[in-house]
Design an enzyme around this catalytic site. Structure first.
Site, PDB file in Angstrom:
ATOM      1  N   HIS A  64      34.351  32.557  54.941  1.00 55.25           N
ATOM      2  CA  HIS A  64      33.436  33.030  53.892  1.00 55.25           C
ATOM      3  C   HIS A  64      33.384  32.055  52.719  1.00 55.25           C
ATOM      4  O   HIS A  64      33.541  32.422  51.555  1.00 55.25           O
ATOM      5  CB  HIS A  64      33.850  34.427  53.411  1.00 55.25           C
ATOM      6  CG  HIS A  64      33.770  35.483  54.479  1.00 55.25           C
ATOM      7  ND1 HIS A  64      32.576  35.865  55.062  1.00 55.25           N
ATOM      8  CD2 HIS A  64      34.735  36.215  55.092  1.00 55.25           C
ATOM      9  CE1 HIS A  64      32.807  36.798  55.974  1.00 55.25           C
ATOM     10  NE2 HIS A  64      34.101  37.028  56.021  1.00 55.25           N
ATOM     11  N   VAL A  92      26.385  46.216  60.638  1.00 53.69           N
ATOM     12  CA  VAL A  92      27.031  47.082  59.643  1.00 53.69           C
ATOM     13  C   VAL A  92      26.163  48.301  59.368  1.00 53.69           C
ATOM     14  O   VAL A  92      26.630  49.444  59.384  1.00 53.69           O
ATOM     15  CB  VAL A  92      27.299  46.314  58.336  1.00 53.69           C
ATOM     16  CG1 VAL A  92      27.764  47.270  57.225  1.00 53.69           C
ATOM     17  CG2 VAL A  92      28.351  45.232  58.542  1.00 53.69           C
ATOM     18  N   TYR A 148      38.204  33.924  59.465  1.00 53.09           N
ATOM     19  CA  TYR A 148      37.082  34.235  58.588  1.00 53.09           C
ATOM     20  C   TYR A 148      37.259  33.416  57.312  1.00 53.09           C
ATOM     21  O   TYR A 148      38.246  33.597  56.591  1.00 53.09           O
ATOM     22  CB  TYR A 148      37.052  35.724  58.235  1.00 53.09           C
ATOM     23  CG  TYR A 148      36.650  36.635  59.364  1.00 53.09           C
ATOM     24  CD1 TYR A 148      35.378  36.558  59.922  1.00 53.09           C
ATOM     25  CD2 TYR A 148      37.525  37.598  59.852  1.00 53.09           C
ATOM     26  CE1 TYR A 148      34.994  37.399  60.953  1.00 53.09           C
ATOM     27  CE2 TYR A 148      37.147  38.456  60.886  1.00 53.09           C
ATOM     28  CZ  TYR A 148      35.884  38.346  61.425  1.00 53.09           C
ATOM     29  OH  TYR A 148      35.509  39.180  62.462  1.00 53.09           O
ATOM     30  N   LYS A 187      42.094  36.553  57.758  1.00 50.84           N
ATOM     31  CA  LYS A 187      41.393  36.345  56.486  1.00 50.84           C
ATOM     32  C   LYS A 187      41.562  34.911  56.002  1.00 50.84           C
ATOM     33  O   LYS A 187      42.438  34.172  56.446  1.00 50.84           O
ATOM     34  CB  LYS A 187      41.902  37.324  55.428  1.00 50.84           C
ATOM     35  CG  LYS A 187      41.549  38.769  55.713  1.00 50.84           C
ATOM     36  CD  LYS A 187      40.033  38.982  55.860  1.00 50.84           C
ATOM     37  CE  LYS A 187      39.275  38.751  54.573  1.00 50.84           C
ATOM     38  NZ  LYS A 187      37.813  38.934  54.742  1.00 50.84           N
ATOM     39  N   VAL A 201      24.012  43.817  53.821  1.00 50.28           N
ATOM     40  CA  VAL A 201      23.161  42.656  54.098  1.00 50.28           C
ATOM     41  C   VAL A 201      24.014  41.443  54.432  1.00 50.28           C
ATOM     42  O   VAL A 201      25.141  41.307  53.957  1.00 50.28           O
ATOM     43  CB  VAL A 201      22.232  42.329  52.911  1.00 50.28           C
ATOM     44  CG1 VAL A 201      21.256  43.469  52.678  1.00 50.28           C
ATOM     45  CG2 VAL A 201      23.042  42.054  51.639  1.00 50.28           C
ATOM     46  N   ASP A 214      32.564  40.213  50.688  1.00 48.32           N
ATOM     47  CA  ASP A 214      33.242  38.974  51.081  1.00 48.32           C
ATOM     48  C   ASP A 214      32.286  37.791  51.120  1.00 48.32           C
ATOM     49  O   ASP A 214      32.715  36.639  51.236  1.00 48.32           O
ATOM     50  CB  ASP A 214      33.980  39.125  52.422  1.00 48.32           C
ATOM     51  CG  ASP A 214      33.113  39.684  53.524  1.00 48.32           C
ATOM     52  OD1 ASP A 214      31.883  39.784  53.339  1.00 48.32           O
ATOM     53  OD2 ASP A 214      33.658  40.028  54.587  1.00 48.32           O
ATOM     54  N   GLU A 274      32.741  33.757  61.171  1.00 51.33           N
ATOM     55  CA  GLU A 274      31.479  34.406  60.800  1.00 51.33           C
ATOM     56  C   GLU A 274      30.236  33.552  61.011  1.00 51.33           C
ATOM     57  O   GLU A 274      29.106  34.058  60.919  1.00 51.33           O
ATOM     58  CB  GLU A 274      31.521  34.887  59.346  1.00 51.33           C
ATOM     59  CG  GLU A 274      31.466  33.800  58.283  1.00 51.33           C
ATOM     60  CD  GLU A 274      32.826  33.213  57.940  1.00 51.33           C
ATOM     61  OE1 GLU A 274      32.902  32.436  56.967  1.00 51.33           O
ATOM     62  OE2 GLU A 274      33.814  33.531  58.644  1.00 51.33           O
ATOM     63  N   ARG A 331      46.264  43.188  59.707  1.00 56.77           N
ATOM     64  CA  ARG A 331      45.823  42.643  60.982  1.00 56.77           C
ATOM     65  C   ARG A 331      46.592  41.365  61.320  1.00 56.77           C
ATOM     66  O   ARG A 331      47.225  40.754  60.462  1.00 56.77           O
ATOM     67  CB  ARG A 331      44.320  42.345  60.945  1.00 56.77           C
ATOM     68  CG  ARG A 331      43.433  43.560  60.910  1.00 56.77           C
ATOM     69  CD  ARG A 331      41.979  43.195  60.691  1.00 56.77           C
ATOM     70  NE  ARG A 331      41.720  42.746  59.332  1.00 56.77           N
ATOM     71  CZ  ARG A 331      40.526  42.365  58.872  1.00 56.77           C
ATOM     72  NH1 ARG A 331      39.477  42.378  59.685  1.00 56.77           N
ATOM     73  NH2 ARG A 331      40.383  41.978  57.623  1.00 56.77           N
TER      74      ARG A 331
END
Length: 385
Positions: free
Chosen positions: A102, A185, A100, A81, A245, A276, A124, A21
């Protein structure tokens, strides 16, 4: 219209394993250029998503030969990422990294951003008034749908799976798909699994969400309220178990214990989309990659790739940049201070700033002090309403 503020925006090539990406399309480069911003693209960064260097040049971007040149010059770095350790050396004070992150599952990265006083804005944790996560949603949709394709693939005997077809055939029962979490999701995974003819159960902790799922799927998806007892029972029946989740900014809770996995069917498959954020399955003790995606434990196939949407980069890049570009434009046109003052949703995306962790769940996860982003402003910041 040319913005009053002018940024140098940089887009390096993604270096995570098999990550194809890119954080900006040629169309996005044109919008930034037309607003007076300088756009720097690392050579070849868009090829995995089908965008050539020439396309970026035609839309006003400059193509630079190396990642180091992009990082050194850019004030605002756009990525897909999280930065990897080999990129930490590029960080510099007051640089903005928008991606992102995380961080709850990446303490080393959190410490590096704090040490270098980088402003880290996480896709996120940008949050809408109703709790929606607009920049996580498109990739959650992709990952949810992919999780079923991947699970069906690894259920094949060739890969050590049970050797069953997800939808069965007339006279032969379909597979049982258990989905932990009924958010974006989970519901997208359910759509795909239902479409293939599987039996689908979603385990969800919110009563309101359970009622929503029952209504949307017309009762075709079975629902269970989340509890250790219900999870244990459901997991034992699973041919394909999908971990879906999410707690915004925080580590995923461990909902499935090793003992539960030991009682699963031999050759069953686990796909943990929450990897992740640390993963929700106790036996998933490492992140896997697209080039080495699975391992077996207790007779169960485990898939734990942290950048699942990277396998379908064209779809994923277009979906992601549709969502991120308005925030990119606001940051570039207004500058960081005014943008986060004016946009409370964007402000929730700020995870690190001027040497501090500014998102409470991240601070708790990585063991660093929390400092509210509001503490950096002389006047009160408006809240999400």
């Amino acid at each position: 219209m040319v913005a009053a503020n002018r940024y140098i925006v940089g887009v390096p090539k993604e270096i995570k394993n098999n990550e194809f990406r890119i954080a900006l399309t040629p169309g996005g480069a044109r919008m930034l250029s037309d607003s007076g911003h300088e756009v720097l693209i690392e050579a070849g960064a868009g090829l995995g998503s089908g965008f050539t260097d020439e396309e970026y040049r035609m839309e006003g971007a400059r193509v630079l030969p190396s990642a180091s040149e992009v990082w050194e010059r850019a004030e605002l770095i756009l990525k897909v990422k999280e930065p990897l350790p080999s990129e930490y050396g590029y960080f510099r004070e007051n640089q903005i990294v928008f991606t992102y992150l995380h961080l709850a599952a990446a303490a080393d990265l959190a410490h590096a951003l704090v040490q270098k006083k980088v402003t880290g804005i996480a896709y996120e944790t940008i949050q809408q008034p109703g709790g929606g996560l607009p920049l996580l949603t498109p990739m959650s949709e992709v990952a949810g749908r992919m999780s079923v394709q991947i699970g069906a693939h690894y259920l094949e005997r060739f890969y050590g799976g049970r050797g069953i077809l997800l939808g069965g055939v007339p006279g032969v029962p379909p597979a049982d798909v258990i989905i932990l979490g009924g958010g974006i999701v989970g519901t997208n995974a359910a759509k795909m699994a239902l479409g293939l003819g599987a039996n689908v159960v979603i385990v969800e902790r919110s009563g309101d969400r359970v009622r929503y799922i029952d209504d949307v799927f017309g009762g075709r998806v079975k629902t269970l309220m989340s509890s250790p007892y219900n999870i244990a029972g459901a997991v034992q029946t699973a041919d394909l178990l999908i971990g879906a989740v999410l707690i915004p900014g925080a580590r995923a809770p461990k909902l499935v214990s090793e003992e539960m996995v030991k009682r699963m069917k031999k050759g069953a498959v686990i796909v943990d989309v929450a990897i992740d954020q640390g993963g929700s399955i106790e036996t998933i003790d490492r992140v896997t990659t697209h080039s080495d995606p699975i391992y077996e434990k207790h007779g169960v196939i485990h898939y734990a790739v942290a950048n699942m949407p990277g396998a379908v980069p064209r779809t994923s890049t277009l979906a992601l940049t549709n969502a991120t570009l308005p925030y990119v434009m606001e940051l570039a046109d207004k500058g960081f201070e005014i943008a986060i003052r004016d946009n409370a949703m964007l402000r929730l995306g700020v995870n690190t700033h001027q040497g501090n962790i500014t998102y409470q769940a991240v601070a708790e996860a990585v063991g660093l002090p929390y400092v509210s982003i509001a503490d950096y402003h002389k006047s009160p910041l408006p809240l999400i309403t």
